[in-house]
Design a protein around this motif. Structure first.
Motif, PDB file in Angstrom:
ATOM      1  N   ALA A  63       0.833  -1.204   0.000  1.00  0.00           N
ATOM      2  CA  ALA A  63       0.000   0.000   0.000  1.00  0.00           C
ATOM      3  C   ALA A  63       0.871   1.258   0.000  1.00  0.00           C
ATOM      4  N   VAL A  64       1.908   1.277   0.835  1.00  0.00           N
ATOM      5  CA  VAL A  64       2.808   2.436   0.883  1.00  0.00           C
ATOM      6  C   VAL A  64       3.588   2.556  -0.420  1.00  0.00           C
ATOM      7  N   SER A  65       4.010   1.444  -0.975  1.00  0.00           N
ATOM      8  CA  SER A  65       4.716   1.476  -2.263  1.00  0.00           C
ATOM      9  C   SER A  65       3.814   2.041  -3.352  1.00  0.00           C
ATOM     10  N   TYR A  66       2.548   1.657  -3.315  1.00  0.00           N
ATOM     11  CA  TYR A  66       1.585   2.191  -4.285  1.00  0.00           C
ATOM     12  C   TYR A  66       1.454   3.709  -4.101  1.00  0.00           C
ATOM     13  N   GLY A  67       1.379   4.141  -2.839  1.00  0.00           N
ATOM     14  CA  GLY A  67       1.287   5.566  -2.569  1.00  0.00           C
ATOM     15  C   GLY A  67       2.503   6.330  -3.075  1.00  0.00           C
ATOM     16  N   LEU A  68       3.672   5.743  -2.884  1.00  0.00           N
ATOM     17  CA  LEU A  68       4.906   6.385  -3.350  1.00  0.00           C
ATOM     18  C   LEU A  68       4.947   6.462  -4.869  1.00  0.00           C
ATOM     19  N   LYS A  69       4.509   5.391  -5.506  1.00  0.00           N
ATOM     20  CA  LYS A  69       4.490   5.360  -6.979  1.00  0.00           C
ATOM     21  C   LYS A  69       3.547   6.418  -7.533  1.00  0.00           C
ATOM     22  N   LYS A  70       2.331   6.479  -6.990  1.00  0.00           N
ATOM     23  CA  LYS A  70       1.342   7.425  -7.485  1.00  0.00           C
ATOM     24  C   LYS A  70       1.707   8.866  -7.126  1.00  0.00           C
ATOM     25  N   PHE A  71       2.392   9.034  -5.989  1.00  0.00           N
ATOM     26  CA  PHE A  71       2.888  10.369  -5.655  1.00  0.00           C
ATOM     27  C   PHE A  71       3.876  10.828  -6.717  1.00  0.00           C
ATOM     28  N   GLY A  72       4.767   9.938  -7.130  1.00  0.00           N
ATOM     29  CA  GLY A  72       5.739  10.284  -8.168  1.00  0.00           C
ATOM     30  C   GLY A  72       5.074  10.684  -9.473  1.00  0.00           C
ATOM     31  N   GLU A  73       3.930  10.045  -9.793  1.00  0.00           N
ATOM     32  CA  GLU A  73       3.225  10.348 -11.037  1.00  0.00           C
ATOM     33  C   GLU A  73       2.447  11.661 -10.950  1.00  0.00           C
ATOM     34  N   ASN A  74       2.177  12.134  -9.728  1.00  0.00           N
ATOM     35  CA  ASN A  74       1.381  13.358  -9.547  1.00  0.00           C
ATOM     36  C   ASN A  74       2.087  14.345  -8.616  1.00  0.00           C
ATOM     37  N   ALA A  75       3.406  14.291  -8.562  1.00  0.00           N
ATOM     38  CA  ALA A  75       4.168  15.037  -7.562  1.00  0.00           C
ATOM     39  C   ALA A  75       3.905  16.540  -7.602  1.00  0.00           C
ATOM     40  N   GLY A  76       3.924  17.144  -8.779  1.00  0.00           N
ATOM     41  CA  GLY A  76       3.750  18.590  -8.899  1.00  0.00           C
ATOM     42  C   GLY A  76       2.428  19.068  -8.307  1.00  0.00           C
ATOM     43  N   PRO A  77       1.293  18.601  -8.834  1.00  0.00           N
ATOM     44  CA  PRO A  77      -0.004  19.047  -8.301  1.00  0.00           C
ATOM     45  C   PRO A  77      -0.192  18.711  -6.823  1.00  0.00           C
TER      46      PRO A  77
END
Length: 263
Positions: A60-74
């Motif tokens: 779950a945390v890995s998923y959060g980190l991955k998706k954060f990377g894909e949407n980091a700016g906003p």
């Protein structure tokens, strides 16, 4: 000779009687015509859902980190703006009620200021939760669109009910408060994702946590560790840790419900 003549006549009669030609012999069961079988019944039970089984807190945390990377700016822009908004609300509420930051004594003004700050905090938290859920559904993070989807009344009422129940629990020797807070972890998720009322949201959270006690406890401990690491990284890491955990918990909510999660 008679037997042969009789057999010849039987053969001749069968050939001349088209109604009996090609029929199965007595005692056999004819096969059904091709294509007459009914379609097989659909499999019972819910269809398999990606990630619905074998949940892992680290996943779950890995998923959060991955998706954060894909949407980091906003996400980072929204995080900073929301923190500034929360601080500004606190200052404004204290200014309107004439409450001093150093005054810890009970007062009506101080109580009103606290209520205003908490209500705004509830709405901000719900908006972040909605944005995180949008990511798990395959959308890009958009905090403005997330706030537009909120049922503000349901958010405030549910948050206040949970806050009062938790406060009452803490007043009863602390442990009941911890239990209430634990069992209502997903109440706000039901509000923003299913638009349920306060009672149904709390019931939904209670059942969800009850069915996933072990995984929920592990994720809580891992979340605490992530926040500690964020603070150790000159506090700047908290700006990453908070949204990563928001997405991780949104992912957890979806998986616990057995709903699909965007890869």
């Amino acid at each position: 000779m008679l037997a042969g003549h009789y057999a010849h006549n039987m053969t001749t009669n069968d050939d001349q009687n088209p109604t009996t030609s090609g029929l199965p012999s007595y005692g056999s069961v004819p096969p059904p015509p091709e294509g007459s079988y009914p379609p097989p019944p659909p499999p019972s039970g819910p269809a398999p859902v990606p990630g619905a089984s074998g949940f892992s807190a680290t996943e779950a945390v890995s998923y959060g980190l991955k998706k954060f990377g894909e949407n980091a700016g906003p996400i980072l822009i929204a995080t900073v703006l929301l923190i500034v908004a929360a601080i500004a609300t606190d200052f404004l509420a204290r200014a309107l009620t004439g409450t001093d930051f150093t005054d810890n004594s009970f007062s009506i003004g101080g109580s009103i200021s606290t209520i205003i700050t908490n209500v705004v905090g509830f709405v901000i938290g719900a908006g972040v939760t909605r944005g995180a859920l949008d990511i798990t559904e395959g959308h890009k993070f958009d905090i403005v669109a997330a706030f537009k989807k909120l049922n503000i009344v349901n958010v405030i009422v549910t948050s206040l009910v949970v806050a009062v129940l938790t406060a009452l629990g803490f007043a009863l020797l602390i442990i009941p408060g911890i239990i209430v807070a634990f069992l209502t972890l997903f109440a706000i998720y039901f509000v923003v994702d299913k638009d349920t009322n306060a009672i149904d949201s709390i019931k939904g959270s209670l059942n969800l946590v009850k069915n996933n006690v072990g995984n929920t406890i592990v994720l809580i401990l891992l979340s605490i560790l992530v926040v500690i690491v964020g603070f150790l990284a000159l506090c700047v890491g908290v700006l990453v840790a908070i949204p990563v955990l928001a997405i991780a918990w949104a992912y957890t909510f979806k998986v616990f419900l057995g709903e699909p999660v965007a890869p």
